[in-house]
Design an enzyme around this catalytic site. Structure first.
Site, short mmCIF file in Angstrom:
data_model
loop_
_atom_site.label_atom_id
_atom_site.label_comp_id
_atom_site.label_asym_id
_atom_site.label_seq_id
_atom_site.Cartn_x
_atom_site.Cartn_y
_atom_site.Cartn_z
N HIS A 168 -36.79 -2.60 14.99
CA HIS A 168 -36.18 -2.13 13.74
C HIS A 168 -35.37 -3.21 13.03
O HIS A 168 -35.10 -3.11 11.84
CB HIS A 168 -35.37 -0.84 13.96
CG HIS A 168 -34.02 -1.04 14.54
ND1 HIS A 168 -33.81 -1.25 15.87
CD2 HIS A 168 -32.78 -1.06 13.98
CE1 HIS A 168 -32.51 -1.38 16.10
NE2 HIS A 168 -31.86 -1.28 14.96
N LYS A 172 -34.51 -4.42 8.65
CA LYS A 172 -33.17 -4.47 8.05
C LYS A 172 -33.21 -5.36 6.81
O LYS A 172 -33.79 -6.43 6.83
CB LYS A 172 -32.15 -5.04 9.05
CG LYS A 172 -31.74 -4.06 10.13
CD LYS A 172 -30.69 -4.68 11.02
CE LYS A 172 -30.40 -3.84 12.24
NZ LYS A 172 -29.40 -2.80 12.04
N GLU A 206 -21.38 -5.81 20.20
CA GLU A 206 -21.20 -4.42 19.75
C GLU A 206 -19.93 -3.86 20.39
O GLU A 206 -19.65 -4.18 21.55
CB GLU A 206 -22.36 -3.55 20.20
CG GLU A 206 -23.69 -3.90 19.58
CD GLU A 206 -24.77 -2.94 20.07
OE1 GLU A 206 -25.09 -1.99 19.35
OE2 GLU A 206 -25.28 -3.14 21.18
N ASP A 225 -32.79 -4.92 26.37
CA ASP A 225 -32.48 -4.02 25.26
C ASP A 225 -32.32 -4.77 23.94
O ASP A 225 -32.73 -4.27 22.89
CB ASP A 225 -31.18 -3.25 25.59
CG ASP A 225 -30.83 -2.21 24.54
OD1 ASP A 225 -31.72 -1.43 24.19
OD2 ASP A 225 -29.68 -2.21 24.07
N HIS A 230 -34.79 -7.97 19.55
CA HIS A 230 -34.07 -8.19 18.30
C HIS A 230 -33.61 -9.64 18.13
O HIS A 230 -33.84 -10.27 17.10
CB HIS A 230 -32.84 -7.29 18.22
CG HIS A 230 -33.14 -5.83 18.40
ND1 HIS A 230 -34.29 -5.25 17.96
CD2 HIS A 230 -32.41 -4.82 18.95
CE1 HIS A 230 -34.28 -3.95 18.24
NE2 HIS A 230 -33.14 -3.68 18.85
N LYS A 330 -22.34 -5.19 24.96
CA LYS A 330 -21.69 -3.92 24.61
C LYS A 330 -20.19 -4.05 24.85
O LYS A 330 -19.75 -4.86 25.66
CB LYS A 330 -22.22 -2.80 25.51
CG LYS A 330 -23.73 -2.56 25.40
CD LYS A 330 -24.06 -1.65 24.25
CE LYS A 330 -25.52 -1.29 24.18
NZ LYS A 330 -25.94 -0.91 22.83
#
Ligand code: BG6
Length: 480
Positions: A168, A172, A206, A225, A230, A330
């Site tokens: 995804h 963007k 994040e 992940d 990405h 994270k």
């Protein structure tokens, strides 16, 4: 859009309600979904009415431009079929779908292969003169072997030209802007190489933790992940050669070429050029948050990394000698994502041999999307001295015109534009590169780092002399 079907497998799940339906609703709202017939498919024995109500509530919760009447009209046109992932159970779906169709696998990754085969065996992968396509979510496999096995399984029923592997990030607005900015500006190209660039940092921290995704995340970890897909895509777009045209195949050839130029990791270089961490309790803003191992559903002795950093060396004419640092984690101090390119320093040409700080070009991806050039200008005063000034250009923000990543990618998938989807060799080369890291990380354990911090200290060992990670924590007034 000419009339077509969209079938979402996994229609009662989280991805459908949080991202897919709000995106489809907006496309409908903007008039892009005329002629599109949407059908949800899932194992839940729900009635069509129940499904419509469920999606209506999801739109109320997650669609940014929710309007009651429009949302009700959108939901009233939704269909729902209950069934499992084998060809026999798909008979009602076969009877329901005529003409062109896009099948979207919004399912847990272990079910991708089974679902793709079942659709094919049910006869849904082919339809005479009409197109049939399949969207597969990430992650595509968990390493090179499993990705290859999944490819074979899916290819037993579907052709590569029918497959759309989603990342995804490629949908963007800011990622696409990176391509436009790189290739539509004459002044950039002469500087975009190892003669002028000293390092590149691609950083996606994040503040979020594992949230409610324990079952998936504890098997994946940050490397699978975020990095494998990405960040490696951002790396490709930053480092690839200018394509001669925007044909999807040409674009993807160029991305694969740069992946192939990355110097493969060895057991020795993995130790130096990779780092992993796992968050422990700490504070995000004012809120106390628990350690990863205390999150619901995470084993108390989990060794899964929630932070991963890598250093790539690229062995080609453009980039030899320029380290590319990639990291994501994270529960870090902020969610400021950026691609930061540092230029080499200029000779100490100021009076007294004073040095001017290095220039940086910083593409901020989110939450604010902007382009920042850190340049040097004269410090006001009697001395001929330099200080950093920032030339900032926020990307044009026009919410009416901008598409979210899923809106963009759904539209592309329906119109058959696969430029922003991954070809198998991109996935393959990404896994190939990470293989030695995955093998090494089967042993040992990640370094703990406090929630709300800059991440584990181990990330610093990746850096070449004189390089420093740009801070994750940003306060108002800090330079970008
Ligand atoms: C997903 C990852 O692909 O991307 C998540 O699985 C991550 O862990 C997310 O949080 C970040 O992307 P975005 O667009 O939701 O900020």
């Amino acid at each position: 859009m000419p009339s077509a079907n969209l079938v979402i497998l996994g229609a009662t799940g989280d991805l459908t309600q949080r991202l897919l339906m709000p995106a489809l609703y907006r496309l409908y709202h903007l008039g892009y979904a005329r002629g599109l017939r949407i059908t949800g498919y899932s194992i839940e024995p729900w009635s069509r009415e129940r499904f419509r109500n469920h999606i209506y509530k999801a739109l109320r919760a997650f669609a940014p431009d929710y309007q009651g009447t429009k949302a009700r009209r959108f939901c009233a046109a939704l269909d729902y079929i209950s069934g499992g992932l084998d060809a026999k159970q798909m008979i009602p779906l076969v009877q329901h779908i005529r003409g062109c169709a896009l099948f979207y696998l919004a399912l847990p990754p272990p079910l991708f292969g089974t679902a793709a085969v079942a659709l094919g065996e049910a006869g849904l992968a082919k339809a005479g003169g009409s197109w049939r396509r399949l969207v597969v979510e990430k992650p595509f496999g968990t390493d090179l072997n499993s990705a290859e096995a999944l490819r074979k399984q899916i290819h037993s029923q579907w052709g590569e030209d029918q497959l759309l592997r989603i990342d995804h990030f490629l949908g963007k607005e800011t990622t696409q802007n990176l391509m436009v900015f790189r290739f539509a500006n004459r002044f950039l190209e002469p500087l975009w190489n190892s003669a002028h660039v000293s390092q590149v940092q691609i950083s996606c921290p994040e503040t979020l933790g594992v949230e409610n995704r324990a079952a998936y995340y504890d098997h994946a970890g940050a490397l699978r992940d975020m990095l494998q897909n990405h960040l490696m895509q951002l790396f490709c777009l930053t480092a690839m050669e200018p394509p001669s045209n925007w044909d999807a195949e040409v674009l993807r050839d160029h991305k694969v070429e740069v992946l192939r130029a990355v110097v493969p990791f060895t057991a020795r270089s993995v130790r130096r050029y990779s780092a992993r961490g796992q968050y422990v309790a700490g504070r995000i803003g004012r809120k106390r948050v628990p350690a990863y191992r205390r999150e619901p559903g995470i084993p108390g002795n989990s060794r899964t990394e929630t932070f991963a950093a890598l250093r790539f060396e690229v062995n080609n004419w453009r980039w030899q000698g320029v380290p590319f640092y990639l990291r994501s984690g994270k529960r870090m101090a902020s969610s400021q994502w950026e691609i930061a390119v540092q230029f080499k320093h200029v000779p100490d040409a100021l009076p007294g041999g004073k040095a001017a700080p290095n220039n940086w070009m910083v593409f901020r991806i989110q939450p604010d999307a902007s382009l920042n050039l850190l340049a040097n200008a004269k410090r006001p005063g009697a001395e001929l001295d330099a200080h950093t000034v920032v030339l900032t250009a926020p990307y044009a923000r026009n919410p009416d015109k901008e598409f979210s990543a899923y809106e963009q990618l759904l539209l592309d998938a329906l119109t058959g534009d696969c430029s922003h989807f991954l070809r198998f060799d991109e996935v393959e080369w990404a896994w190939r590169l990470l293989g030695p890291v995955l093998t090494a990380w089967r042993h040992g354990k990640p370094e703990p780092y406090a929630s709300g911090s800059e991440g584990p200290a181990a990330q610093n060992r990746l850096l070449a002399p004189g390089h420093h990670w740009r801070p994750v924590r940003v306060s108002p007034g800090d330079l970008p």
